[in-house]
Design a protein around this motif. Structure first.
Motif, PDB file in Angstrom:
ATOM      1  N   SER A 128       0.817  -1.205   0.000  1.00 29.80           N
ATOM      2  CA  SER A 128       0.000   0.000   0.000  1.00 29.80           C
ATOM      3  C   SER A 128       0.854   1.260   0.000  1.00 29.80           C
ATOM      4  O   SER A 128       0.331   2.353  -0.129  1.00 29.80           O
ATOM      5  CB  SER A 128      -0.963  -0.005   1.187  1.00 29.80           C
ATOM      6  OG  SER A 128      -0.238  -0.154   2.363  1.00 29.80           O
ATOM      7  N   SER A 129       2.188   1.098   0.146  1.00 27.29           N
ATOM      8  CA  SER A 129       3.059   2.269   0.013  1.00 27.29           C
ATOM      9  C   SER A 129       3.414   2.528  -1.439  1.00 27.29           C
ATOM     10  O   SER A 129       4.053   3.513  -1.752  1.00 27.29           O
ATOM     11  CB  SER A 129       4.353   2.073   0.808  1.00 27.29           C
ATOM     12  OG  SER A 129       4.056   1.865   2.151  1.00 27.29           O
ATOM     13  N   VAL A 130       3.031   1.596  -2.320  1.00 23.01           N
ATOM     14  CA  VAL A 130       3.344   1.771  -3.736  1.00 23.01           C
ATOM     15  C   VAL A 130       2.058   2.131  -4.464  1.00 23.01           C
ATOM     16  O   VAL A 130       1.126   1.346  -4.493  1.00 23.01           O
ATOM     17  CB  VAL A 130       3.922   0.460  -4.314  1.00 23.01           C
ATOM     18  CG1 VAL A 130       4.205   0.620  -5.792  1.00 23.01           C
ATOM     19  CG2 VAL A 130       5.176   0.080  -3.576  1.00 23.01           C
ATOM     20  N   VAL A 131       1.990   3.336  -5.004  1.00 23.81           N
ATOM     21  CA  VAL A 131       0.742   3.749  -5.661  1.00 23.81           C
ATOM     22  C   VAL A 131       1.011   4.213  -7.090  1.00 23.81           C
ATOM     23  O   VAL A 131       2.148   4.523  -7.454  1.00 23.81           O
ATOM     24  CB  VAL A 131       0.039   4.898  -4.906  1.00 23.81           C
ATOM     25  CG1 VAL A 131      -0.426   4.448  -3.553  1.00 23.81           C
ATOM     26  CG2 VAL A 131       0.951   6.090  -4.796  1.00 23.81           C
ATOM     27  N   ASP A 132      -0.080   4.245  -7.837  1.00 20.95           N
ATOM     28  CA  ASP A 132      -0.006   4.706  -9.220  1.00 20.95           C
ATOM     29  C   ASP A 132      -0.343   6.202  -9.228  1.00 20.95           C
ATOM     30  O   ASP A 132      -1.425   6.595  -8.810  1.00 20.95           O
ATOM     31  CB  ASP A 132      -1.038   3.908 -10.031  1.00 20.95           C
ATOM     32  CG  ASP A 132      -0.819   4.083 -11.508  1.00 20.95           C
ATOM     33  OD1 ASP A 132       0.011   4.944 -11.862  1.00 20.95           O
ATOM     34  OD2 ASP A 132      -1.466   3.366 -12.286  1.00 20.95           O
ATOM     35  N   PHE A 133       0.597   7.020  -9.672  1.00 21.50           N
ATOM     36  CA  PHE A 133       0.379   8.467  -9.617  1.00 21.50           C
ATOM     37  C   PHE A 133      -0.635   8.957 -10.655  1.00 21.50           C
ATOM     38  O   PHE A 133      -1.189  10.024 -10.509  1.00 21.50           O
ATOM     39  CB  PHE A 133       1.697   9.220  -9.871  1.00 21.50           C
ATOM     40  CG  PHE A 133       2.605   9.220  -8.669  1.00 21.50           C
ATOM     41  CD1 PHE A 133       2.091   9.010  -7.397  1.00 21.50           C
ATOM     42  CD2 PHE A 133       3.964   9.442  -8.809  1.00 21.50           C
ATOM     43  CE1 PHE A 133       2.912   9.010  -6.288  1.00 21.50           C
ATOM     44  CE2 PHE A 133       4.801   9.450  -7.701  1.00 21.50           C
ATOM     45  CZ  PHE A 133       4.272   9.232  -6.437  1.00 21.50           C
TER      46      PHE A 133
END
Lengths: 255, 222, 218, 268
Positions: B133-138
């Motif tokens: 959940s710390s990796v997101v799609d900008f």
């Protein structure tokens, strides 16, 4: 919402479904752990932790005052790892206290934790070559219930007037009841806890605090025991690994 | 609480109110009333706790399976109950000088299995899920959300940097990155503190309510 | 030899429990289930030892300090009253033990807990001071949340709302700031703590399993 | 000049007791985690089964009982069938039972068909594990001792993953345990109501989507009551809360004023 890049999705395989990624991480940690013990490391520089340095000073002051020290275990019982870590610290405290000839009083809220504490203190006193100080009746059980336990420690503090109080383990709401009262008796208070919600309270009413993961490294730190410090090295490198992994995943997703 | 209205509760309510007051008196000064109530509370709760564990452990896991259950008739099932009992009994050797060492075996069992049980689930819940959940799609975030996300990331990295034990070496002073970590930590702790005040105050509200209930029921108002 | 057996118990138990989580081997699942039951049974015996230590301490006090004997006596009597009543009548609803629980343990426990409200207010007055940079940050963020969580915060936000060119801006918006603090910096540091603590747990567990940390063993 | 602690304690008692006596009640603006929680319940189909775990102690019922009441009211209103149980806290056997019964009587709901109360079961994590495989290996009877196989639940639920939602009302770490052992493992969606102290701890899990909604402390309960358009215990308590917060805020300001005044004098 979260994006699972599970590598082993097959539930019939040897690896339980959905747990491949965790297993990979575990293997990564295990490799780091083994490596840190295989490599012939002679010396590890460590960041200063004032809470650790204060432990010896607090025991010393307690000895000067001629009062005992009080060790309060957290609410989560052994075999929860936070309690084990706390008990490990207790072993080191016992060693130092035995050198000074200061008795340790320790009330408990769980039978297993109490037994582990007894064994650990016994071993600590033996290691320091001071077995005549061992007195199991000073490490006792009160009750499993949170608030009766807290109330009882408060009245115990008034009774024995300890020079130093240590709180190690996972604490919940009782933390402020214990530390506020402990502070009013004038004892030096050193706490170590992994319960993040209680950290602000320990900050406001304790003299020194080992917060979060510092509790788990404390026992390695006290005597600068190279063998235990190697495990801490693993923690550090794994932490950097996590940061890099997040950044790489992030870049690969957005570029 | 309808129980408060039952016959003969008047005197009990008065006693309970007095006991509660004696606990509250502790905030001013330690006194004999508090000590008495504290000891009473310890006795009652230790007794209650004993009954609960006696029931859950001894009756449900030893007594009933051994003597009343039809399921436990083969050797393995019986041993499955007898062995942990024997391990548990080993604790009592700690009083003996000669066999005291045996008490370490049940402890070894609990420590080993306890340490092992925590590793897997912890990695899953607290590391892998949190990383994911710390990796997101900008691409589908607003500018403000991206800004917030970057702050979260900076907070994570600097706080983790602050906690490095060995890699940072034995320098005496905190450096710039670690100070940013401290800054974020203080914001977080302040938030916890502010949030918690609310919870702590509601406890007092509850106690005031308890007093009201008991007092009203003494005068038959409830 | 004696130590080796203990270390082997730790090692085997730890390895099996760790692998059980990851590997799809039915035997391990079966062992896992039984180990949890074993732990409960073992703890039951440990409790006897614990109760013994509790009572031993009370009896000790009883002998030496005659005037204050009433305190240890209280614990001893109340403990045995509850246990004996519980063994005779059970502990379900409408039993004597339940009555004692509802009228002693529940209200007194809550009252001990409520001491926190007093302690926290005096701690706020005494310890929440802007002594240096970091305690100032703590103070400001704490104060924002204290106001942001009560209706007063909403009220202040409402009266300071400005309408500029059709967009609505609130100058002093404690609830919004509270929300931001909780969702952004708070999430960041809590996550960092979670990572660090979990790694600490894993490292301590491994040290215990491999017998590196064995103070309890002498 | 320093304020004596007795004065602080007295003022605190005053600001808490007076609003309760006069029955002042404020409107509470709902926040996002509570709205999400509310909508999650609204999105459930009529007649679906959900688990409500009551894992709190009597000592925190000040914050959590109002939540339980509001939640129960909401579930009954939407004709959802809650199964109350308590697998993680040995300290309480029948917590919340009376107040659930009371609400059920008011809303004409029948026990063991419109709702179930199962109570405490020993076993901790192993009980959770067992429920994943066979629910009835853990709970055979209801709290009042009736066999579950005679009821409707037996046809609809075999294992824990058959429930459409798990709600944990907790004061300790049980939400994390349930996330680990039920949500992660068996994929039951989860939402939580926790004490204010624990709430900030769970924001990362809320942020990651592991928790669908979160009620934090008395304020969370009061927001929930506002969404349900009712004014019960939580909203009444919130007024006392408000004045106490203001008192503490003033105390902080006075404390700092004294600190800086003292510092200036010290320098001179």
């Amino acid at each position: 919402m979260f994006n699972n890049a599970y590598i082993f999705a097959d539930s019939n395989g040897i690896i339980k479904s959905g747990r491949g990624e965790s297993l990979l991480f575990f293997i990564f940690v295990l490799i780091l752990f083994t490596l840190s013990y295989l490599l012939k490391i002679k010396h590890l520089p460590t960041r200063k932790l004032s809470g650790i340095e204060a432990i010896e000073e607090a025991i010393g002051r307690s000895t000067e005052m001629g009062s005992p020290i009080l060790y309060v275990a957290g609410l989560k019982p052994v075999p929860a790892v936070s309690a084990i870590a706390g008990i490990n610290v207790l072993g080191k405290i016992a060693e130092v206290a035995a050198n000074y000839g200061t008795p340790i009083i320790s009330p408990h809220n769980n039978s297993i934790t109490m037994i582990s504490a007894r064994e650990e203190i016994k071993s600590g006193f033996l290691r320091a070559g001071n077995p005549e100080l061992i007195n199991s009746s000073k490490i006792f059980y009160i009750t499993d219930s949170q608030f009766p336990y807290a109330a009882s420690i408060n009245s115990l503090t008034n009774e024995v007037k300890p020079g130093a109080i240590f709180y190690m383990g996972t604490f919940y709401a009782e933390s402020l009841i214990l530390t506020e009262h402990g502070q009013s008796t004038g004892a030096i208070q050193i706490a170590g806890t992994d319960s993040v919600a209680q950290i602000p309270f320990f900050i406001t009413s304790c003299d020194y605090l080992l917060m979060g993961e510092e509790l788990f490294t404390a026992s390695a730190y006290i005597k600068k025991d190279l063998n235990s410090l190697k495990g801490v090295l693993m923690q550090d490198i794994a932490k950097i690994g996590i940061i890099l992994y997040i950044i790489i995943r992030l870049l690969s997703k957005n570029l | 609480m309808s129980i408060l209205r039952e016959k003969g509760m008047g005197i009990i309510n008065i006693i309970v109110i007095l006991l509660m007051l004696s606990v509250l008196s502790f905030v001013f000064k330690d006194n004999h009333f508090f000590k008495f109530t504290e000891r009473l509370l310890v006795g009652v709760s230790a007794g209650y706790g004993f009954l609960i564990i006696f029931n859950a452990g001894f009756i449900k896991k030893i007594w009933i399976p051994l003597f009343y259950s039809t399921g436990t008739n083969n050797f393995f099932q019986v041993m499955n109950i007898i062995l942990p009992c024997l391990l548990g009994l080993l604790f009592f050797t700690s009083f003996s000088k000669k066999y005291g060492f045996l008490a370490k075996y049940p402890l070894a069992f609990l420590l080993g299995t306890g340490a092992g049980v925590e590793i897997g689930p912890r990695i899953e819940t607290s590391i892998m899920r949190q990383i994911n959940s710390s990796v997101v799609d900008f691409s589908n975030l607003s500018l403000f959300e991206i800004f917030n996300y970057i702050i979260i990331l900076i907070a994570i990295v600097t706080t983790m940097y602050y906690f490095l034990f060995i890699v940072r070496g034995n320098k005496k002073r905190e450096n710039f990155i670690a100070n940013i970590g401290i800054f974020f930590m203080m914001i977080g702790f302040g938030a916890s503190f502010g949030y918690t005040i609310m919870g702590r105050l509601s406890l007092l509200i509850e106690v005031v309510d308890m007093f009201r209930e008991r007092i009203f029921s003494i005068f038959g108002l409830l | 030899m004696k130590e080796l057996i203990a270390l082997l118990i730790v090692l085997i138990g730890g390895v099996i429990m760790t692998l059980q989580y990851f590997l799809n081997i039915p035997v391990l699942d079966l062992i896992y289930k039984n180990v949890l039951d074993w732990s409960i049974v073992i703890s039951t015996f440990a409790l006897l030892l614990a109760i013994r230590s509790l009572l031993a301490r009370q009896f000790q006090d009883l002998k030496f300090k005659k005037v204050k004997s009433i305190f240890p006596l209280t614990t001893i009597i109340s403990f045995f009253t509850v246990v004996i009543l519980g063994l005779i009548f059970g502990i379900g609803e409408k039993t004597p033990v339940d009555f004692i629980y509802q009228n002693i343990q529940v209200p007194l426990q809550a009252t001990v807990f409520s001491l926190l409200a007093f302690y926290i207010s005096s701690a706020a007055y005494r310890a929440f001071r802007a002594k240096n940079f970091s305690s100032t940050v703590l103070l400001i963020s704490g104060s924002i949340v204290i106001i942001g969580r009560i209706p007063l915060g909403d009220f202040i936000a409402k009266i300071t709302t400005l309408h500029i060119n059709g967009s609505v801006i609130s100058l002093i918006d404690f609830p919004a700031w509270t929300k931001w603090i909780l969702n952004v910096p708070n999430v960041g540091i809590k996550r960092a703590f979670i990572f660090g603590i979990t790694l600490g747990i894993i490292s301590t567990s491994l040290k215990v399993i491999f017998g590196i940390e064995r103070g309890w063993l002498k | 000049m320093k304020i004596k602690k007795e004065v602080i304690y007295f003022l605190l008692l005053l600001v808490i007791i007076l609003p309760l006596i006069f029955g002042i009640s404020f409107k509470i603006k709902p926040t996002e985690p509570v709205i999400n929680f509310f909508q999650e319940i609204n999105s459930l189909k009529k007649g679906s089964f959900i688990v409500v775990t009551i894992s709190f102690d009597p000592s925190t019922k000040a914050e959590l009982l109002p939540m339980l009441d509001a939640l129960t009211y909401h579930l009954f209103k939407n004709d959802i069938i809650p199964v109350y149980m308590n697998p993680l806290n040995a300290n309480v056997t029948n917590l919340g039972y009376l107040s659930i019964k009371k609400i059920a009587r008011k809303m004409k709901k029948k026990e063991n068909s419109d709702y179930y109360y199962l109570g405490f079961v020993p076993g901790d994590k192993s009980a959770l594990q067992d429920m994943g495989e066979d629910f009835y290996s853990v709970y055979k009877k209801t709290f009042d001792g009736k066999d579950l196989e005679n009821f409707n639940i037996f046809k609809n639920i075999q294992k824990i993953s058959d429930f459409s939602l798990l709600i944990d009302l907790a004061d300790g770490n049980s939400t994390l345990d349930l996330l680990t052992y039920i949500n992660t493992k068996y994929g039951v969606p989860m939402a939580s109501g926790v004490t204010a102290v624990m709430a900030s701890e769970y924001y990362p899990y809320l942020n990651s989507g592991q928790l669908l909604g979160l009620l934090g402390g008395l304020r969370g309960a009061a927001e929930y009551e506002t969404l349900l358009d009712m004014s019960a215990k939580a909203r009444r308590g919130m007024s006392a809360q408000t004045f106490a917060h203001i008192l503490i805020f003033i105390l902080i300001i006075i404390g700092n004023y004294e600190y800086f005044k003292g510092k200036r004098h010290g320098n001179n």
